[in-house]
Design a protein around this motif. Structure first.
Motif, PDB file in Angstrom:
ATOM      1  N   THR A 119      -3.724  16.626  -2.580  1.00  0.00           N
ATOM      2  CA  THR A 119      -2.736  17.577  -2.083  1.00  0.00           C
ATOM      3  C   THR A 119      -1.339  16.983  -2.192  1.00  0.00           C
ATOM      4  OG1 THR A 119      -2.904  16.814   0.173  1.00  0.00           O
ATOM      5  CG2 THR A 119      -4.402  18.560  -0.480  1.00  0.00           C
ATOM      6  N   ILE A 120      -0.363  17.829  -2.011  1.00  0.00           N
ATOM      7  CA  ILE A 120       1.022  17.378  -2.138  1.00  0.00           C
ATOM      8  C   ILE A 120       1.372  16.382  -1.033  1.00  0.00           C
ATOM      9  CG2 ILE A 120       3.430  18.122  -2.071  1.00  0.00           C
ATOM     10  CD1 ILE A 120       2.503  20.768  -3.275  1.00  0.00           C
TER      11      ILE A 120
ATOM     12  N   TYR B 283       2.589  10.800   1.017  1.00  0.00           N
ATOM     13  CA  TYR B 283       2.286   9.662   1.888  1.00  0.00           C
ATOM     14  C   TYR B 283       1.964   8.408   1.071  1.00  0.00           C
ATOM     15  CZ  TYR B 283       2.010  13.044   5.702  1.00  0.00           C
ATOM     16  OH  TYR B 283       2.291  14.016   6.614  1.00  0.00           O
ATOM     17  N   THR B 284       1.231   8.580  -0.016  1.00  0.00           N
ATOM     18  CA  THR B 284       0.907   7.448  -0.880  1.00  0.00           C
ATOM     19  C   THR B 284       2.165   6.887  -1.527  1.00  0.00           C
ATOM     20  OG1 THR B 284      -1.252   8.415  -1.335  1.00  0.00           O
ATOM     21  CG2 THR B 284      -0.476   6.717  -2.841  1.00  0.00           C
ATOM     22  N   ALA B 285       3.054   7.768  -1.968  1.00  0.00           N
ATOM     23  CA  ALA B 285       4.309   7.319  -2.583  1.00  0.00           C
ATOM     24  C   ALA B 285       5.189   6.597  -1.560  1.00  0.00           C
ATOM     25  CB  ALA B 285       5.050   8.498  -3.190  1.00  0.00           C
ATOM     26  N   LYS B 286       5.201   7.093  -0.322  1.00  0.00           N
ATOM     27  CA  LYS B 286       5.976   6.411   0.730  1.00  0.00           C
ATOM     28  C   LYS B 286       5.448   5.003   0.968  1.00  0.00           C
ATOM     29  CE  LYS B 286       6.693   8.626   4.611  1.00  0.00           C
ATOM     30  NZ  LYS B 286       6.581   9.597   5.724  1.00  0.00           N
ATOM     31  N   LYS B 287       4.128   4.878   0.998  1.00  0.00           N
ATOM     32  CA  LYS B 287       3.523   3.564   1.202  1.00  0.00           C
ATOM     33  C   LYS B 287       3.849   2.639   0.038  1.00  0.00           C
ATOM     34  CE  LYS B 287      -0.859   1.348   2.228  1.00  0.00           C
ATOM     35  NZ  LYS B 287      -2.296   1.524   2.416  1.00  0.00           N
ATOM     36  N   SER B 288       3.775   3.159  -1.180  1.00  0.00           N
ATOM     37  CA  SER B 288       4.104   2.357  -2.361  1.00  0.00           C
ATOM     38  C   SER B 288       5.563   1.916  -2.326  1.00  0.00           C
ATOM     39  CB  SER B 288       3.854   3.150  -3.634  1.00  0.00           C
ATOM     40  OG  SER B 288       2.508   3.479  -3.753  1.00  0.00           O
ATOM     41  N   PHE B 289       6.439   2.821  -1.877  1.00  0.00           N
ATOM     42  CA  PHE B 289       7.867   2.508  -1.798  1.00  0.00           C
ATOM     43  C   PHE B 289       8.115   1.392  -0.776  1.00  0.00           C
ATOM     44  CE2 PHE B 289      12.187   3.486  -0.102  1.00  0.00           C
ATOM     45  CZ  PHE B 289      12.891   3.181  -1.242  1.00  0.00           C
ATOM     46  N   ARG B 290       7.495   1.505   0.402  1.00  0.00           N
ATOM     47  CA  ARG B 290       7.663   0.455   1.421  1.00  0.00           C
ATOM     48  C   ARG B 290       7.148  -0.882   0.916  1.00  0.00           C
ATOM     49  NH1 ARG B 290       6.048   4.593   5.193  1.00  0.00           N
ATOM     50  NH2 ARG B 290       3.923   3.818   5.026  1.00  0.00           N
ATOM     51  N   THR B 291       6.009  -0.876   0.232  1.00  0.00           N
ATOM     52  CA  THR B 291       5.445  -2.104  -0.315  1.00  0.00           C
ATOM     53  C   THR B 291       6.373  -2.696  -1.367  1.00  0.00           C
ATOM     54  OG1 THR B 291       3.229  -1.245   0.076  1.00  0.00           O
ATOM     55  CG2 THR B 291       3.428  -3.101  -1.431  1.00  0.00           C
ATOM     56  N   ALA B 292       6.927  -1.837  -2.214  1.00  0.00           N
ATOM     57  CA  ALA B 292       7.834  -2.314  -3.265  1.00  0.00           C
ATOM     58  C   ALA B 292       9.098  -2.917  -2.663  1.00  0.00           C
ATOM     59  CB  ALA B 292       8.187  -1.174  -4.211  1.00  0.00           C
TER      60      ALA B 292
ATOM     61  N   PRO C 139      13.452   1.088  -7.099  1.00  0.00           N
ATOM     62  CA  PRO C 139      14.242   2.268  -7.494  1.00  0.00           C
ATOM     63  C   PRO C 139      13.423   3.314  -8.246  1.00  0.00           C
ATOM     64  CG  PRO C 139      15.456   0.271  -7.981  1.00  0.00           C
ATOM     65  CD  PRO C 139      14.078  -0.150  -7.580  1.00  0.00           C
ATOM     66  N   GLU C 140      12.537   2.871  -9.106  1.00  0.00           N
ATOM     67  CA  GLU C 140      11.698   3.806  -9.859  1.00  0.00           C
ATOM     68  C   GLU C 140      10.763   4.581  -8.923  1.00  0.00           C
ATOM     69  OE1 GLU C 140       8.032   3.530 -13.039  1.00  0.00           O
ATOM     70  OE2 GLU C 140       9.516   1.918 -13.007  1.00  0.00           O
ATOM     71  N   ILE C 141      10.139   3.875  -7.990  1.00  0.00           N
ATOM     72  CA  ILE C 141       9.226   4.515  -7.045  1.00  0.00           C
ATOM     73  C   ILE C 141      10.010   5.429  -6.102  1.00  0.00           C
ATOM     74  CG2 ILE C 141       7.586   4.092  -5.175  1.00  0.00           C
ATOM     75  CD1 ILE C 141       6.855   1.469  -6.629  1.00  0.00           C
ATOM     76  N   GLY C 142      11.205   4.993  -5.705  1.00  0.00           N
ATOM     77  CA  GLY C 142      12.038   5.820  -4.835  1.00  0.00           C
ATOM     78  C   GLY C 142      12.443   7.122  -5.493  1.00  0.00           C
ATOM     79  N   THR C 143      12.780   7.065  -6.766  1.00  0.00           N
ATOM     80  CA  THR C 143      13.134   8.273  -7.513  1.00  0.00           C
ATOM     81  C   THR C 143      11.936   9.217  -7.598  1.00  0.00           C
ATOM     82  OG1 THR C 143      14.686   6.979  -8.824  1.00  0.00           O
ATOM     83  CG2 THR C 143      14.068   9.129  -9.677  1.00  0.00           C
ATOM     84  N   HIS C 144      10.774   8.657  -7.831  1.00  0.00           N
ATOM     85  CA  HIS C 144       9.553   9.464  -7.892  1.00  0.00           C
ATOM     86  C   HIS C 144       9.280  10.112  -6.530  1.00  0.00           C
ATOM     87  CE1 HIS C 144       5.573  10.759  -9.055  1.00  0.00           C
ATOM     88  NE2 HIS C 144       5.036  10.071  -8.061  1.00  0.00           N
ATOM     89  N   LEU C 145       9.463   9.358  -5.453  1.00  0.00           N
ATOM     90  CA  LEU C 145       9.245   9.872  -4.103  1.00  0.00           C
ATOM     91  C   LEU C 145      10.189  11.028  -3.801  1.00  0.00           C
ATOM     92  CD1 LEU C 145       8.016   9.807  -1.277  1.00  0.00           C
ATOM     93  CD2 LEU C 145       9.512   7.875  -0.751  1.00  0.00           C
ATOM     94  N   VAL C 146      11.454  10.883  -4.147  1.00  0.00           N
ATOM     95  CA  VAL C 146      12.430  11.950  -3.910  1.00  0.00           C
ATOM     96  C   VAL C 146      12.040  13.204  -4.691  1.00  0.00           C
ATOM     97  CG1 VAL C 146      14.825  12.641  -4.330  1.00  0.00           C
ATOM     98  CG2 VAL C 146      14.328  10.440  -3.272  1.00  0.00           C
ATOM     99  N   SER C 147      11.557  13.031  -5.900  1.00  0.00           N
ATOM    100  CA  SER C 147      11.118  14.164  -6.702  1.00  0.00           C
ATOM    101  C   SER C 147       9.945  14.893  -6.037  1.00  0.00           C
ATOM    102  CB  SER C 147      10.718  13.676  -8.092  1.00  0.00           C
ATOM    103  OG  SER C 147      10.118  14.694  -8.823  1.00  0.00           O
ATOM    104  N   LEU C 148       8.986  14.128  -5.540  1.00  0.00           N
ATOM    105  CA  LEU C 148       7.841  14.729  -4.862  1.00  0.00           C
ATOM    106  C   LEU C 148       8.270  15.491  -3.612  1.00  0.00           C
ATOM    107  CD1 LEU C 148       5.274  11.784  -5.046  1.00  0.00           C
ATOM    108  CD2 LEU C 148       5.144  13.952  -6.272  1.00  0.00           C
ATOM    109  N   VAL C 149       9.195  14.910  -2.859  1.00  0.00           N
ATOM    110  CA  VAL C 149       9.670  15.529  -1.626  1.00  0.00           C
ATOM    111  C   VAL C 149      10.416  16.827  -1.945  1.00  0.00           C
ATOM    112  CG1 VAL C 149      11.294  15.231   0.293  1.00  0.00           C
ATOM    113  CG2 VAL C 149       9.718  13.399  -0.301  1.00  0.00           C
TER     114      VAL C 149
END
Length: 69
Positions: free
Chosen positions: A1-2, A7-16, A25-35
């Motif tokens: 689900t979306i 939530y997975t992207a947020k966790k990946s961002f915090r880990t990064a 920055p790459e993961i953050g951009t992806h997270l913003v896109s998902l949001v």
């Protein structure tokens, strides 16, 4: 689900942010896109999306300037 993807992207961002700062920055951009996508579909409120995007941006700004605050 979306939501689970966000939530997975947020966790990946915090880990990064803690371990691999070069990928953050790459993961953050992806997270913003998902949001953005979730907010446009009405899955999350626009206010929550805006707050999350602001927080991601603040973390990336600190990362870029090298500040530890």
């Amino acid at each position: 689900t979306i939501l689970s993807t966000i939530y997975t992207a947020k966790k990946s961002f915090r880990t990064a942010l803690e371990t691999d700062k070069a990928k953050a920055p790459e993961i953050g951009t992806h997270l913003v896109s998902l949001v953005d996508r979730a907010a446009s579909k009405g899955v999350i409120p626009k206010g929550r999306a805006s707050r999350l995007k602001s927080r991601v941006g603040a973390h990336l700004s600190k990362l870029k300037t090298g500040s530890s605050k």
